[in-house]
Design an enzyme around this catalytic site. Structure first.
Site, PDB file in Angstrom:
ATOM      1  N   ASP A 100      -7.638  93.601  90.110  1.00  0.00           N
ATOM      2  CA  ASP A 100      -6.921  92.693  89.211  1.00  0.00           C
ATOM      3  C   ASP A 100      -7.959  91.977  88.342  1.00  0.00           C
ATOM      4  O   ASP A 100      -8.466  92.574  87.384  1.00  0.00           O
ATOM      5  CB  ASP A 100      -6.085  91.742  90.068  1.00  0.00           C
ATOM      6  CG  ASP A 100      -5.110  90.897  89.264  1.00  0.00           C
ATOM      7  OD1 ASP A 100      -5.044  91.067  88.039  1.00  0.00           O
ATOM      8  OD2 ASP A 100      -4.421  90.052  89.847  1.00  0.00           O
ATOM      9  N   ASP A 156       0.943  91.228  99.318  1.00  0.00           N
ATOM     10  CA  ASP A 156       1.795  90.132  99.775  1.00  0.00           C
ATOM     11  C   ASP A 156       2.026  89.079  98.705  1.00  0.00           C
ATOM     12  O   ASP A 156       1.240  88.930  97.763  1.00  0.00           O
ATOM     13  CB  ASP A 156       1.134  89.432 100.965  1.00  0.00           C
ATOM     14  CG  ASP A 156      -0.072  88.595 100.523  1.00  0.00           C
ATOM     15  OD1 ASP A 156      -1.036  89.181  99.996  1.00  0.00           O
ATOM     16  OD2 ASP A 156      -0.040  87.364 100.684  1.00  0.00           O
TER      17      ASP A 156
HETATM   18  P1  XMP Z   1      -8.874  90.177  92.133  1.00  0.00           P
HETATM   19  O1  XMP Z   1      -9.171  91.505  91.483  1.00  0.00           O
HETATM   20  O2  XMP Z   1      -8.149  89.263  91.193  1.00  0.00           O
HETATM   21  O3  XMP Z   1      -7.879  90.454  93.336  1.00  0.00           O
HETATM   22  O4  XMP Z   1     -10.095  89.523  92.693  1.00  0.00           O
HETATM   23  C1  XMP Z   1      -7.902  89.616  94.439  1.00  0.00           C
HETATM   24  C2  XMP Z   1      -6.831  89.928  95.427  1.00  0.00           C
HETATM   25  O5  XMP Z   1      -5.671  89.329  94.922  1.00  0.00           O
HETATM   26  C3  XMP Z   1      -4.599  90.044  95.374  1.00  0.00           C
HETATM   27  N1  XMP Z   1      -3.784  90.414  94.217  1.00  0.00           N
HETATM   28  C4  XMP Z   1      -2.497  90.663  94.292  1.00  0.00           C
HETATM   29  N2  XMP Z   1      -1.685  90.614  95.348  1.00  0.00           N
HETATM   30  N3  XMP Z   1       0.091  91.233  93.963  1.00  0.00           N
HETATM   31  C5  XMP Z   1      -0.384  90.895  95.173  1.00  0.00           C
HETATM   32  O6  XMP Z   1       0.377  90.883  96.135  1.00  0.00           O
HETATM   33  C6  XMP Z   1      -0.662  91.296  92.839  1.00  0.00           C
HETATM   34  O7  XMP Z   1      -0.159  91.625  91.764  1.00  0.00           O
HETATM   35  C7  XMP Z   1      -2.042  90.993  93.030  1.00  0.00           C
HETATM   36  N4  XMP Z   1      -3.085  90.927  92.183  1.00  0.00           N
HETATM   37  C8  XMP Z   1      -4.148  90.584  92.965  1.00  0.00           C
HETATM   38  C9  XMP Z   1      -5.103  91.257  96.107  1.00  0.00           C
HETATM   39  O8  XMP Z   1      -5.112  91.023  97.500  1.00  0.00           O
HETATM   40  C10 XMP Z   1      -6.516  91.391  95.634  1.00  0.00           C
HETATM   41  O9  XMP Z   1      -7.327  91.987  96.596  1.00  0.00           O
END
Ligand code: XMP
Ligand code: MG
Length: 172
Positions: A100, A156
């Site tokens: 993300d 989640d």
């Molecule tokens: P980033 O890339 O932002 O991602 O460091 C960190 C963690 O955030 C969670 N994540 C999500 N979880 N829906 C979710 O349920 C989403 O759309 C989403 N985007 C990010 C995910 O655990 C990732 O490892």
């Protein structure tokens, strides 16, 4: 909160994971890779993907938390569990649910690279490129998705919905 709509069905997920498994099986046939799952969101993707790998391999897990609640990351990442395997000289494939902002995987891959693996590749089920804040790209991607908060298949919202067999979008 409930599910607004299904973004990726169980069948779409399993079809694509079989394809990724075949790609990894071709590229890592002779390498006995170490698959490293990022706890906890990658759990279903990790097990389904590794079952599609047709050569010897090893499993390990790493824990990272980006202390934020709800749908926003705080930007500060902490290691909650390190790997147990000696990675020096090994071929590592990091398996994660979603790329993300990239802050979590930037931190995790930098940490693992300091252990001097022979190679390190990143395999993510979902890529949400619109929100990227860290300089990181995945080597293997299941699906590129729009900028919507998704749940299910390990992902989640406040620790719920991980057990949905599909990826869905929450009602706002
Ligand atoms: P980033 O890339 O932002 O991602 O460091 C960190 C963690 O955030 C969670 N994540 C999500 N979880 N829906 C979710 O349920 C989403 O759309 C989403 N985007 C990010 C995910 O655990 C990732 O490892
Ligand atoms: Mg995660």
């Amino acid at each position: 909160m409930e599910i607004d709509r299904i973004l990726l069905t169980q069948e779409q997920l399993q079809t694509r994971i079989r394809e990724l498994g075949a790609i990894l099986s071709a590229e890592y046939a002779e390498k006995t890779p170490v698959f490293i799952g990022v706890l906890r969101g990658a759990v279903h993707f990790f097990t389904d993907l590794t079952l599609q790998f047709s050569h010897p391999c090893q499993y390990d897990f790493i824990g990272a938390a980006s202390y934020g609640d709800g749908t926003q990351t705080s930007g500060r990442v902490q290691l909650t569990k390190d790997v147990m395997t000696e990675l020096k000289g090994r071929h590592v494939v990091v398996v994660e649910d979603i790329l993300d902002t990239g802050l979590t995987l930037r931190f995790v891959t930098d940490w693992l690279k300091s252990k001097q693996p022979a190679s390190l590749k990143l395999c993510v089920l979902l890529d949400k490129p619109e929100r990227r804040r860290a300089d990181i790209t995945a080597d293997y991607i299941g699906f590129t998705i729009p900028n919507e908060f998704v749940v299910g298949y390990g992902l989640d919202y406040q620790e719920l919905y991980r057990n949905l067999p599909y990826i869905g979008v929450l009602k706002p």
